[in-house]
Each structure stands twice: as C-alpha cells, then as structure tokens.
Design a protein around this motif. Structure first.
Motif, PDB file in Angstrom:
ATOM      1  N   UNK A 123       0.842  -1.409  -0.161  1.00 11.69           N
ATOM      2  CA  UNK A 123      -0.014   0.142  -0.118  1.00 11.69           C
ATOM      3  C   UNK A 123       1.047   1.278   0.135  1.00 11.69           C
ATOM      4  N   UNK A 124       1.746   1.237   0.755  1.00  9.52           N
ATOM      5  CA  UNK A 124       2.731   2.464   0.916  1.00  9.52           C
ATOM      6  C   UNK A 124       3.446   2.671  -0.351  1.00  9.52           C
ATOM      7  N   UNK A 125       4.184   1.396  -1.006  1.00  6.38           N
ATOM      8  CA  UNK A 125       4.868   1.532  -2.225  1.00  6.38           C
ATOM      9  C   UNK A 125       3.741   2.032  -3.390  1.00  6.38           C
ATOM     10  N   UNK A 126       2.368   1.739  -3.327  1.00  3.27           N
ATOM     11  CA  UNK A 126       1.456   1.992  -4.564  1.00  3.27           C
ATOM     12  C   UNK A 126       1.122   3.601  -4.351  1.00  3.27           C
ATOM     13  N   UNK A 127       1.009   4.126  -3.269  1.00  4.15           N
ATOM     14  CA  UNK A 127       0.665   5.360  -2.896  1.00  4.15           C
ATOM     15  C   UNK A 127       1.893   6.223  -3.369  1.00  4.15           C
ATOM     16  N   UNK A 128       2.878   6.046  -2.810  1.00  6.23           N
ATOM     17  CA  UNK A 128       4.215   6.707  -3.438  1.00  6.23           C
ATOM     18  C   UNK A 128       4.667   6.544  -4.919  1.00  6.23           C
ATOM     19  N   UNK A 129       4.161   5.403  -5.526  1.00  5.42           N
ATOM     20  CA  UNK A 129       4.514   5.538  -6.959  1.00  5.42           C
ATOM     21  C   UNK A 129       3.433   6.528  -7.671  1.00  5.42           C
ATOM     22  N   UNK A 130       2.196   6.227  -7.179  1.00  6.75           N
ATOM     23  CA  UNK A 130       1.305   7.050  -7.926  1.00  6.75           C
ATOM     24  C   UNK A 130       1.394   8.333  -7.661  1.00  6.75           C
ATOM     25  N   UNK A 131       1.819   9.009  -6.433  1.00 10.53           N
ATOM     26  CA  UNK A 131       2.232  10.284  -6.175  1.00 10.53           C
ATOM     27  C   UNK A 131       3.351  10.779  -6.808  1.00 10.53           C
ATOM     28  N   UNK A 132       4.294   9.975  -7.066  1.00 14.88           N
ATOM     29  CA  UNK A 132       5.643  10.430  -8.040  1.00 14.88           C
ATOM     30  C   UNK A 132       5.172  10.384  -9.343  1.00 14.88           C
ATOM     31  N   UNK A 133       4.451   9.635  -9.849  1.00 19.71           N
ATOM     32  CA  UNK A 133       3.905   9.619 -11.415  1.00 19.71           C
ATOM     33  C   UNK A 133       3.018  10.770 -11.712  1.00 19.71           C
ATOM     34  N   UNK A 134       2.196  11.085 -10.723  1.00 23.02           N
ATOM     35  CA  UNK A 134       1.054  12.179 -10.910  1.00 23.02           C
ATOM     36  C   UNK A 134       1.755  13.335 -10.645  1.00 23.02           C
ATOM     37  N   UNK A 135       2.534  13.587  -9.908  1.00 22.32           N
ATOM     38  CA  UNK A 135       3.350  14.952  -9.806  1.00 22.32           C
ATOM     39  C   UNK A 135       4.223  15.278 -11.006  1.00 22.32           C
ATOM     40  N   UNK A 136       4.901  14.110 -11.381  1.00 22.09           N
ATOM     41  CA  UNK A 136       5.674  14.452 -12.635  1.00 22.09           C
ATOM     42  C   UNK A 136       4.885  14.592 -14.048  1.00 22.09           C
ATOM     43  N   UNK A 137       3.815  13.988 -14.096  1.00 25.76           N
ATOM     44  CA  UNK A 137       2.940  14.216 -15.166  1.00 25.76           C
ATOM     45  C   UNK A 137       2.270  15.901 -15.199  1.00 25.76           C
ATOM     46  N   UNK A 138       2.210  16.170 -13.869  1.00 21.56           N
ATOM     47  CA  UNK A 138       1.829  17.580 -13.667  1.00 21.56           C
ATOM     48  C   UNK A 138       2.859  18.406 -14.234  1.00 21.56           C
TER      49      UNK A 138
END
Length: 162
Positions: A123-138
């Motif tokens: 769960x922690x890995x998923x949250x971090x990976x999604x946050x990094x991907x979303x932030x970079x896409x932003x």
C-alpha cells in the motif's frame, strides 16, 4: 494535510494576483539554472532524510514504527516513478532535475495523512509510486497548460507536489 494544501494554493493565488503574464512569460528568472538546481537537490536530500521523523512525530508505539516504514517506502517508490515517468514524458527520454527534486517528495506528502494506518508495504509503495507519477505528469503536462491558459506561473511546483 488541509493546512499544507491551503498554504500551497494560497501562495499560488497571491503569486497570480501580483504578477502580470506579459512580464513573467519566458522571463530568464522563471527557469532552472545549474547552480540553483544543485542547491535545491541538497535541500531535497535533507527533506527526504528527515521526512519520516516529521510524519511520525505525533504517533506513539507501533504506530510510530509504521509511520517511518510507510514513509520510507512511499518516498522510495515516488523517487523511482518520478524518474521513470520523467524519462518517458521529457524530450530525448532524459529526466529533468526539477521533476526529480519535487516529485520524489510527493510520496512523503501523500503518505503523511495515512502513514500510521495498516497499509502494508504494498500500500505504501503504491501510494508513493502514484504520487511520483502524478506529480511528474503535472510538471510536464499540467504546468505548461496553467501558464498558457490562466497565466499561473508555478515556479516552485506547489501545484504538482500537493
């Protein structure tokens, strides 16, 4: 989390109100430079190292241990996904230092609200990976659109981090 987000968008709103688009568009100070990127990266490393203690300060017992582990896992995942997504979306498939500086911390920001819950490592890995991907896409997709459409110049990337 609400105070953090409010502060970020309040700052953006103030920046939008006091600047004019014609003066700031393509201004030489509205971009990254090598020496400022190096200093920013040192700050990012310090934040990365001390973020788990910041997240876990109010927890006690096993909840504090969960906070530290979940935060570290989330930060690691956001680092990896930020580099991968940046290299996919940027020209010549090279990652951008601005993406790495800010999107690597997105995992720590995102996990902060739920770090003491029973998420498990996945769960922690998923949250971090999604946050990094979303932030970079932003940074790559949303930030140029905000600049062109609304004249919002987010030089610190608070929209993409939060």
């Amino acid at each position: 989390m609400f105070i953090h987000t409010f502060g970020a968008y309040f700052g953006l709103a103030c920046s939008w109100m006091v600047t004019s688009g014609s003066r700031t568009k393509d201004h030489k100070n509205n971009s990254s430079m090598y020496h400022s990127d190096m200093f920013s990266m040192v700050g990012t490393i310090f934040l990365w190292v001390f973020w788990p203690s910041f997240v876990s300060v109010l927890a006690s017992g096993n909840a504090q241990n969960r906070c530290i582990v979940h935060t570290l896992l989330s930060l690691c995942a956001s680092c990896i996904s930020a580099c991968v997504v940046s290299s996919i979306l940027r020209p010549d498939h090279k990652f951008d230092m601005v993406d790495v500086q800010n999107a690597t911390l997105a995992g720590g920001v995102t996990i902060g609200a739920v770090a003491d819950h029973y998420l498990g490592g996945g769960g922690a890995l998923f949250i971090g990976a999604a946050a990094g991907a979303l932030s970079t896409s932003g940074y790559v997709l949303v930030q140029p659109w905000l600049e062109e459409t609304f004249g919002v110049y987010d030089t610190c990337g608070v929209n993409n981090l939060h």
